[in-house]
Scaffold this active site. Structure first.
Site, mmCIF file in Angstrom:
data_model
loop_
_atom_site.group_PDB
_atom_site.id
_atom_site.type_symbol
_atom_site.label_atom_id
_atom_site.label_comp_id
_atom_site.label_asym_id
_atom_site.label_seq_id
_atom_site.Cartn_x
_atom_site.Cartn_y
_atom_site.Cartn_z
ATOM 1 N N ASP A 1 0.816 -1.222 0.000
ATOM 2 C CA ASP A 1 0.000 0.000 0.000
ATOM 3 C C ASP A 1 0.850 1.272 0.000
ATOM 4 O OD1 ASP A 1 -2.488 -1.508 0.271
ATOM 5 O OD2 ASP A 1 -1.814 -1.897 2.313
ATOM 6 N N HIS B 1 -3.598 -2.382 -6.786
ATOM 7 C CA HIS B 1 -2.863 -1.139 -7.028
ATOM 8 C C HIS B 1 -3.778 -0.108 -7.670
ATOM 9 C CE1 HIS B 1 1.124 -3.635 -7.172
ATOM 10 N NE2 HIS B 1 0.582 -3.560 -5.976
#
EC number: 6.3.4.4
Length: 400
Positions: free
Chosen positions: A17, A45
């Site tokens: 992340d 993503h």
């Protein structure tokens, strides 16, 4: 080798992340091949464009909005069912079908891998490992049995009836043995789901759809790569979740750093590599496991990592310059880089989300400084002078 061939590695330097989707999009053009070098469909993503499009990429490379080609390497685990769902979602927001190739040795996830993953994680209760429930590790564990391995090559070469036989052996023989070995007895509801004949037909349909959208190509000096002068290696998860570095069992069964990338760079015949290790201006961790600088009650906006039954709520903390520098140093130290020219860069994302003063840790002491001083501290501690920053969710907010 033609020096005009540019290669960039985007690597998460924490627990995932870190903004790898944003950075991959930024380094991509219509002539780029985005190479997925680890993990599988559990990666997520996010890419957002200035014209308002937004997608969380799982299979497709995060350069897709720029028209980049995606290559799913032999180190990537394909999930035909998840691939189909993502392909349909992308069809609504892209102008043309994305171009995707896959290595024939890429493993394929079946419905039973996902269900075993979910059954076992559910049985752990409060002691969950933080899995996404997508069957990534279970695919790898099943594939340790050659007679039960399913690859992209198998999907392409087997007749449906032969593949069906594989699937029935997995369902009838492997699944009960695997659950027994794990010490888990599935509930009646799970038993019915595991035995459902729909699983076979759904998977076969997904495989047909996958083959209709994906070209099969070996890596190395294949024509898929010959036609491109720009390569982006899009990593998944982060260095602190690496199979050989993270805190077991709260890791991914994958090499998250340079290891697979260097293998692929040599196969393709590249001799230069820009390496971008990415982190946020603060720390995050999604799922269970150690989180040294976690701060109870700390929250930042994150539209992608919403609470879910497998990983819970995204956790927040303060950046640790010592830990960041240590894992980046180890990532380089572990590699044989002879013959490859390396350019080191650091990316710090989400700078817009923190206030004028950033709290972080350095030399085991907590500090609070302005943005420029924070970046200077990272330069000093990591030894990497070239830092990219992001000040929003799109590529136009990046500062180089």
């Amino acid at each position: 080798m033609d020096k005009r061939r540019i290669a960039t590695a985007v690597i998460g330097a924490a627990w995932g992340d870190e903004g790898k989707g944003l950075l991959t999009d930024a380094f991509s053009t219509s002539s780029t091949v985005v190479i997925r070098h680890n993990s599988g469909a559990q990666a997520g993503h996010t890419v957002q464009t200035d014209d308002g499009r937004r997608h969380v990429f799982h299979h497709f490379g995060s350069g897709t909005f720029k028209g980049a080609t995606t290559y799913l390497s032999q180190f990537f685990v394909c999930n035909p069912i998840a691939f189909g769902a993502e392909k349909r979602a992308l069809a609504e927001i892209t102008n043309a079908p994305p171009v995707v190739y896959a290595h024939p040795d890429s493993l394929a996830t079946t419905p039973w891998d996902m269900m075993i993953n979910q059954i076992v994680e559910e049985a752990r209760g409060s002691a969950r490992h933080g899995s996404c429930g997508m069957g990534f590790n279970e695919t790898i564990q099943r594939s340790k049995h050659p007679e039960l391995t399913i690859t992209v090559r198998n999907i392409a070469q087997m007749a449906s009836i032969e593949l069906c036989g594989y699937l029935e052996r997995i369902r009838d023989d492997y699944v009960p043995a695997r659950l027994k070995a794990l010490g888990v007895t599935p509930s009646r509801t799970w038993q019915e789901r595991l035995a459902s004949p729909k699983n076979v037909s759904v998977f076969l349909d997904a495989c047909a759809d996958f083959l209709g959208a994906v070209g099969i190509a070996y890596g190395g000096k294949d024509s898929v790569f010959d036609a491109s002068d720009n390569f982006v290696f899009e990593g998944a998860q982060g260095l602190l979740l690496d199979a050989e570095r993270g805190a077991f069992p709260y890791v991914t069964n994958s090499r998250t750093g340079l290891t697979n990338i260097i293998t692929l760079v040599r196969e393709i015949g590249l001799d230069n590599l820009q390496v971008v290790h990415a982190t946020r201006a603060y720390a995050t961790r999604h799922g269970a496991g150690p989180f040294p600088r976690e701060v109870a009650g700390l929250r930042y906006e994150d539209k992608t990592n919403v609470p879910n039954e497998w990983q819970g709520t995204l956790r927040f903390g303060e950046s640790d310059a010592d830990l960041l520098s240590e894992v980046i140093h180890l990532d380089y130290k572990d590699q044989s880089l002879s013959g490859i020219e390396i350019k080191q860069r650091l990316a710090v994302t989400c700078m817009d989300q923190v206030g004028p003063s950033i709290s972080f840790w350095q030399n085991a002491a907590r500090k609070s400084v302005g943005h420029a001083d924070f970046l200077d501290c990272l330069r000093q501690r990591s030894g990497i002078q070239d830092i990219i920053t992001s000040h929003g969710p799109t590529r136009s907010t990046l500062s180089y």
